[in-house]
Design a protein around this motif. Structure first.
Motif, PDB file in Angstrom:
ATOM      1  N   UNK A 118      31.165  32.197  29.789  1.00 29.88           N
ATOM      2  CA  UNK A 118      32.556  32.370  30.245  1.00 29.88           C
ATOM      3  C   UNK A 118      33.243  31.010  30.348  1.00 29.88           C
ATOM      4  N   UNK A 119      32.902  30.109  29.421  1.00 29.61           N
ATOM      5  CA  UNK A 119      33.342  28.711  29.530  1.00 29.61           C
ATOM      6  C   UNK A 119      34.861  28.545  29.481  1.00 29.61           C
ATOM      7  N   UNK A 120      35.580  29.568  29.066  1.00 29.70           N
ATOM      8  CA  UNK A 120      37.047  29.472  29.056  1.00 29.70           C
ATOM      9  C   UNK A 120      37.598  29.457  30.479  1.00 29.70           C
ATOM     10  N   UNK A 121      36.765  29.788  31.459  1.00 30.25           N
ATOM     11  CA  UNK A 121      37.256  29.882  32.838  1.00 30.25           C
ATOM     12  C   UNK A 121      36.410  29.099  33.818  1.00 30.25           C
ATOM     13  N   UNK A 122      36.023  27.896  33.458  1.00 29.70           N
ATOM     14  CA  UNK A 122      35.174  27.091  34.335  1.00 29.70           C
ATOM     15  C   UNK A 122      35.936  26.670  35.591  1.00 29.70           C
ATOM     16  N   UNK A 123      35.256  26.498  36.716  1.00 30.27           N
ATOM     17  CA  UNK A 123      33.839  26.798  36.927  1.00 30.27           C
ATOM     18  C   UNK A 123      33.618  28.294  37.175  1.00 30.27           C
ATOM     19  N   UNK A 124      32.423  28.743  36.831  1.00 33.56           N
ATOM     20  CA  UNK A 124      32.116  30.169  36.855  1.00 33.56           C
ATOM     21  C   UNK A 124      30.936  30.446  37.782  1.00 33.56           C
ATOM     22  N   UNK A 125      31.073  31.490  38.578  1.00 29.20           N
ATOM     23  CA  UNK A 125      29.921  32.017  39.318  1.00 29.20           C
ATOM     24  C   UNK A 125      29.715  33.454  38.868  1.00 29.20           C
ATOM     25  N   UNK A 126      28.536  33.983  39.137  1.00 30.87           N
ATOM     26  CA  UNK A 126      28.338  35.426  38.975  1.00 30.87           C
ATOM     27  C   UNK A 126      27.809  35.967  40.296  1.00 30.87           C
ATOM     28  N   UNK A 127      28.219  37.186  40.592  1.00 28.90           N
ATOM     29  CA  UNK A 127      27.646  37.903  41.737  1.00 28.90           C
ATOM     30  C   UNK A 127      27.062  39.188  41.185  1.00 28.90           C
ATOM     31  N   UNK A 128      25.750  39.309  41.290  1.00 29.95           N
ATOM     32  CA  UNK A 128      25.036  40.440  40.672  1.00 29.95           C
ATOM     33  C   UNK A 128      25.494  40.630  39.227  1.00 29.95           C
ATOM     34  N   UNK A 129      25.528  39.507  38.506  1.00 32.01           N
ATOM     35  CA  UNK A 129      25.843  39.456  37.069  1.00 32.01           C
ATOM     36  C   UNK A 129      27.323  39.633  36.719  1.00 32.01           C
ATOM     37  N   UNK A 130      28.172  39.911  37.683  1.00 27.84           N
ATOM     38  CA  UNK A 130      29.617  40.017  37.421  1.00 27.84           C
ATOM     39  C   UNK A 130      30.233  38.617  37.490  1.00 27.84           C
ATOM     40  N   UNK A 131      30.869  38.141  36.394  1.00 27.65           N
ATOM     41  CA  UNK A 131      31.423  36.786  36.434  1.00 27.65           C
ATOM     42  C   UNK A 131      32.733  36.673  37.218  1.00 27.65           C
ATOM     43  N   UNK A 132      32.882  35.571  37.912  1.00 25.10           N
ATOM     44  CA  UNK A 132      34.122  35.207  38.590  1.00 25.10           C
ATOM     45  C   UNK A 132      34.519  33.850  38.038  1.00 25.10           C
ATOM     46  N   UNK A 133      35.669  33.804  37.351  1.00 27.04           N
ATOM     47  CA  UNK A 133      36.054  32.589  36.638  1.00 27.04           C
ATOM     48  C   UNK A 133      37.114  31.802  37.412  1.00 27.04           C
ATOM     49  N   UNK A 134      37.299  30.555  36.951  1.00 23.68           N
ATOM     50  CA  UNK A 134      38.313  29.660  37.546  1.00 23.68           C
ATOM     51  C   UNK A 134      38.167  29.582  39.061  1.00 23.68           C
ATOM     52  N   UNK A 135      36.946  29.473  39.512  1.00 19.73           N
ATOM     53  CA  UNK A 135      36.691  29.445  40.955  1.00 19.73           C
ATOM     54  C   UNK A 135      37.116  28.102  41.556  1.00 19.73           C
TER      55      UNK A 135
END
Ligand code: FES
Length: 148
Positions: A118-135
């Motif tokens: 999901x590099x278009x939205x760095x930095x990225x975390x996942x919660x139970x595999x669901x990505x959260x971008x532009x954190x």
């Protein structure tokens, strides 16, 4: 929630056998309890040491107890440059744990991961595999609140 025994029994005669069974248990329980490894040894007719060896060989399987929500911070270069360090520190402070640990209430586990695509939205975390971008650090309390 299916029992560990039922899950493992359902993979007894399937291709991939024990590994697929471990995956299925981990999907349901978020980790591989010791009881699952011992039971799998019996079902698949191998020693407990061999079953444990399989469980610890693959990095995506975990025999350590993990929380209901597994938060992973991407630490590959693009996310690193975009502030992964500050984000992970914020999660550590908010949860009162370090990377690799689980909160005492069994709710959250904090881990690092490589690029999750999901590099278009760095930095990225996942919660139970669901990505959260532009954190950003200011969003951390709100993201944790979503898990309550
Ligand atoms: S580098 Fe973090 S999602 Fe790709």
């Amino acid at each position: 929630m299916a029992t560990i025994q039922d899950i493992i029994n359902s993979y007894k005669d399937k291709p991939g056998g024990i590994i697929e069974a471990y995956h299925a248990v981990q999907r349901e329980y978020n980790y591989l309890p010791e009881e699952a490894v011992e039971y799998a040894a019996r079902v698949f007719g191998i020693s407990a040491a061999q079953a444990f060896g399989v469980a610890t060989f693959y990095s995506y399987l975990s025999v350590a107890k993990r929380g209901q929500y597994i938060i992973r911070m991407c630490e590959s270069a693009p996310c690193h440059i975009a502030g992964a360090d500050i984000l992970i520190k914020t999660f550590e402070d908010e949860l009162g744990i370090k990377v690799g640990e689980t909160t005492a209430d069994g709710k959250f586990t904090l881990e690092l991961t490589e690029c999750v695509g999901q590099c278009q939205g760095t930095p990225v975390i996942t919660i139970n595999s669901m990505p959260y971008v532009d954190m950003n650090p200011e969003q951390v309390p709100a993201v944790l609140a979503l898990c309550k």
